[in-house]
Scaffold this motif. Structure first.
Motif, short mmCIF file in Angstrom:
data_model
loop_
_atom_site.label_atom_id
_atom_site.label_comp_id
_atom_site.label_asym_id
_atom_site.label_seq_id
_atom_site.Cartn_x
_atom_site.Cartn_y
_atom_site.Cartn_z
N PHE A 1 0.83 -1.21 0.00
CA PHE A 1 0.00 0.00 0.00
C PHE A 1 0.86 1.26 0.00
N PRO B 1 -6.61 -3.85 5.82
CA PRO B 1 -7.02 -3.41 4.48
C PRO B 1 -7.64 -4.56 3.67
N PHE C 1 -1.08 5.10 4.75
CA PHE C 1 -2.37 4.40 4.63
C PHE C 1 -3.49 5.41 4.89
N ARG D 1 -5.10 -1.66 11.43
CA ARG D 1 -5.96 -1.56 10.24
C ARG D 1 -5.87 -2.87 9.45
#
Lengths: 369, 414
Positions: free
Chosen positions: B86, B245, B90, B243
């Motif tokens: 990513f 994703p 983020f 997190r």
């Protein structure tokens, strides 16, 4: 619609209504190996007398001289249903078939001249043979089932004319066009499906020609004799415009006698020779005979007769034989303008280890509008 | 009176109503047609010519599977894949973006599409590879990483034997899909094995797989179902937040293997990686094509060497015909009704026979078609299996066609 018109419609539509609108005669296993099974060219009335009245019957297609006495425009058609048991080596197979073997229209065009047109079955080629066997293929015995079929016939389209030359003498002549077709299939199904099924089919067309002539002589009051002869040339079979076979067709000759001691009693007899041996191997010249009577000149006569003889095709060194007994009657309608004839025939054929026993129901409609 | 007459006429017509039954058992030859169905079986040894083989139709990156094998003396295959990251930051919300501090862990989902059930102690070892791997990467290029970068080992047999097929210590699990006959591995990689390197690699991670077993170590992994789940730690205004994703698929998936495929020669090669096809031109005899019905056709091919590949990787060889013959790039007709197949087993050197009846019948029905055969593996580049046949130049062992056909039935004959 007049009564006669209604009956005329019935004559034309009757066979179609019963699903028999196919120009074929009674078939036989004996015809499989030959060109076919010869048809019988007699009307229901003549068939009911064993065929004895055939040479004298203007509505049968056997001779022409009898046409000379047709009083007015007359049309006839017939239908037959056969129930046949074919027995070979102790195994009986029940077979059935419906045919529409005859349509004939005759009429007078001049005081001394009558003509007729129509068709009848010359050779029937409807059969279906199944066979179980095996063949060595690629080092393995492969079992298979064969089915070879033929569906169709060869029709004899006849244009005939006759004239009474004197009180005692009448003559006639006819031109015959032989035409027809069969749909033939050959199929082989292997038990081992690695080998694909063999399926071949063809539309085979047939053509040929023939001429005939006859002479009717009144020997004495109530006693007539007739002689006839016919010569056909070759039957040519073509598949996709290529001639696949040519078969020599027979010369034929025959005669008959009709004795009418009174208006309500008639006796007849006939004999015929057909030179089928020229058709090739396995074909024989044949003799056939018949004898019969019609009793009762009213609206419902009783007819009966027997016939016998030989069949032209069969295995072995001698021709197969046949014998039949027939009976029938007729009924006039519409002040004699319409006739309904019915008959039944029991036939037995023998030869080469095969025995065929056949019951045939016959129906004929004749109109004189 | 009219009713009686109508009944009479109706009854008579009914008596002769349509009935038809003409089928009878044949009593041959006396009461059978004189014409017979004539079958001819012939071996045509010289009608195949101008044959050649070509390689490279499906290459490793384009194969649907990643092949892993450890078969000494045969092949050493190693899947490799790359997961795109990513980047260094983020998106936490529409107005807030945070730097990715690292990954707590990651989860890899792999589908084992094929394995040898005779292989015991089947294990997978995962290696971290350079994120620069691509279609030009070779087996030799990765010798180093495959030696010193081991990050995880999974014993599939052990995992299958555990209650619920789940290892509570490592977090790994396996699902046996009995419908599709596959194993679905769900593997957890801790923060070391599943390391997220944001600043330098943009989070891109690359891994390689080696398989091992007591014997017969050979498996295939499905590319399309490979998925990767990051569990990230993101900086949110100075506070690290977790997190999860969206799942990632492989941005690149392939495999490397050794030894490399043999160089093309005069033999007719089929299969292997990159996939090879052989093209055979058939001089289809006119007397068969035009006036016969083919009921069986068999293409016989003699292997020039025993079939090479993993013992469990028997494969299907297909014979196709082509729309037009333009050599190696001839477009093949992919139609089940015009494709013939045979199964080829590894290690055997017996003559291979392919039933090509469908193809021959197709050629007979459409004489404008090019009479060219293309042999290929049913699933190209899906196994290391490779077979090589003698070409037409080898007179004693050349390809041949055995055709069983039926001559035209003599319709119309008495």
């Amino acid at each position: 619609m007049t009564r006669a018109t209604r009956i005329s419609v019935l004559v034309l539509l009757g066979p179609a209504l019963t699903g028999g609108a196919v120009v074929r005669a009674q078939d036989s296993q004996f015809g499989i190996r030959g060109p076919g099974t010869p048809g019988r060219w007699e009307s229901v009335r003549s068939r009911s007398t064993g065929g004895a009245f055939g040479p004298f019957d203007p509505l049968s297609a056997l001779t022409e001289a009898g046409l000379a006495d047709v009083p007015q425009l007359t049309a006839t058609a017939m239908q037959s249903a056969s129930y046949r048991d074919a027995e070979i080596a102790g195994t009986i197979t029940a077979l059935r078939g419906t045919r529409f073997p005859l349509l004939n229209v005759a009429g007078r065009v001049h005081r001394r001249l009558a003509i007729a047109a129509g068709f009848t079955t010359y050779l029937d080629r409807s059969w279906d043979v199944t066979l179980r066997d095996s063949v060595a293929l690629r080092g393995t015995l492969e079992r298979y089932t064969d089915e070879v079929t033929s569906d169709g016939s060869i029709a004899d389209l006849r244009l005939a004319a006759a004239s009474r030359l004197s009180r005692r003498l009448a003559i006639g002549a006819g031109l015959h066009l032989l035409a027809g077709s069969t749909r033939e299939t050959a199929e082989r199904r292997f038990d081992d499906t690695t080998f694909h099924t063999v399926q071949q089919l063809a539309e085979v067309r047939y053509s040929g020609m023939g001429v005939s002539g006859s002479l009717l002589l009144g020997v004495a009051p109530g006693l007539s004799v007739i002689g006839w002869a016919r010569a056909d040339n070759r039957l040519r079979a073509t598949v996709a415009d290529t001639t696949s076979a040519e078969t020599d067709l027979p010369r034929m000759a025959g005669g008959g006698m009709l004795f009418s001691p009174s208006a309500s009693v008639r006796f007849g007899g006939s004999v015929a020779w057909r030179g089928w041996a020229r058709a090739g191997a396995g074909a024989f010249d044949t003799w056939s005979w018949s004898a019969g009577a019609e009793i009762g000149g009213g609206r419902m006569p009783f007819r009966f007769g027997v016939r016998g003889g030989q069949l032209p095709f069969g295995p072995g060194a001698t021709a197969p034989t046949e014998f039949a007994a027939a009976a029938g009657t007729g009924r006039a309608f519409a002040q004699g303008r319409a006739l309904l004839d019915a008959g039944v025939e029991r036939l037995e054929r023998r030869g080469g280890g095969l025995t065929e026993r056949v019951w045939t129901a016959l129906v004929g409609l004749t109109v004189r509008p | 009176m009219m009713a009686r007459r109508a009944a009479l006429i109706g009854g008579v017509l009914l008596a002769v109503a349509c009935v038809e039954r003409v089928s009878a058992p044949g009593a041959c030859p006396s009461f059978c047609p004189s014409g017979q169905i004539q079958i001819v079986d012939t071996v045509l040894t010289s009608i195949i010519a101008r044959d050649s083989a070509f390689r490279g139709y499906v290459t490793e990156p384009h194969a649907p599977l990643m092949l892993a094998a450890d078969l000494p003396g045969i092949v050493d295959g190693r899947p490799i894949f790359r997961i795109k990251g990513f980047g260094p930051t983020f998106v936490l919300s529409a107005t807030d973006t945070g730097a990715i501090l690292g990954a707590d862990s990651a989860r890899l989902r792999l589908t084992v599409a094929r394995r040898d059930t005779g292989a015991h102690n089947l294990s997978l070892r995962f290696y971290r590879l350079p994120s620069t791997i691509d279609s030009t990467t070779t087996f030799t290029d990765l010798t180093g990483p495959f030696t010193d970068s081991l990050v995880k080992t999974v014993n599939i047999d052990t995992l299958l034997a555990l209650p619920g097929r789940k290892d509570t210590l490592t977090g790994d699990s396996v699902v046996v899909d009995t419908v599709n006959h596959v194993l679905v591995l769900n593997l957890k990689l801790d923060s070391t094995a599943g390391r997220y390197v944001g600043p330098t690699d943009s989070g891109t991670a690359a891994y390689g797989v080696r398989v091992s077993a007591d014997s017969l170590a050979s498996i295939a992994l499905t590319k399309s179902t490979l998925s990767w789940q990051w569990y990230l730690r993101v900086d949110s205004a100075g506070m690290p937040v977790a997190r999860t994703p969206a799942l990632r698929g492989a941005a690149f998936a392939s495999f490397v293997f050794d030894p490399p495929p043999p160089p093309p020669d005069s033999t007719l090669a089929v299969g292997g990686v990159p996939s090879a096809r052989s093209i055979l031109r058939v001089a289809f005899p006119r007397f068969i094509r035009d006036s016969s019905q083919i009921i069986r056709g068999t293409l016989t091919l003699v292997p020039a060497a025993p079939v090479r590949g993993a013992p469990s990787d028997s494969f299907v060889v297909e014979a196709h015909t082509v729309f037009t013959d333009v050599g190696a790039k001839s477009p093949i007709i992919v139609d089940a009704t015009r494709t013939d197949t045979t199964v080829v087993r590894i290690g055997v050197s017996d003559t291979v026979r392919i039933e090509v009846t469908n193809l021959l019948q197709f050629w007979a029905s459409d004489t404008t078609r090019a009479t060219t055969l293309v042999l290929r593996a049913e699933q190209e580049a899906a196994s290391f299996s490779l077979i090589r046949f003698y070409p037409s130049l080898a007179q004693a062992f050349r390809p041949a066609l055995r055709i069983t056909f039926v001559r035209r039935f003599p319709f119309g004959a008495p």
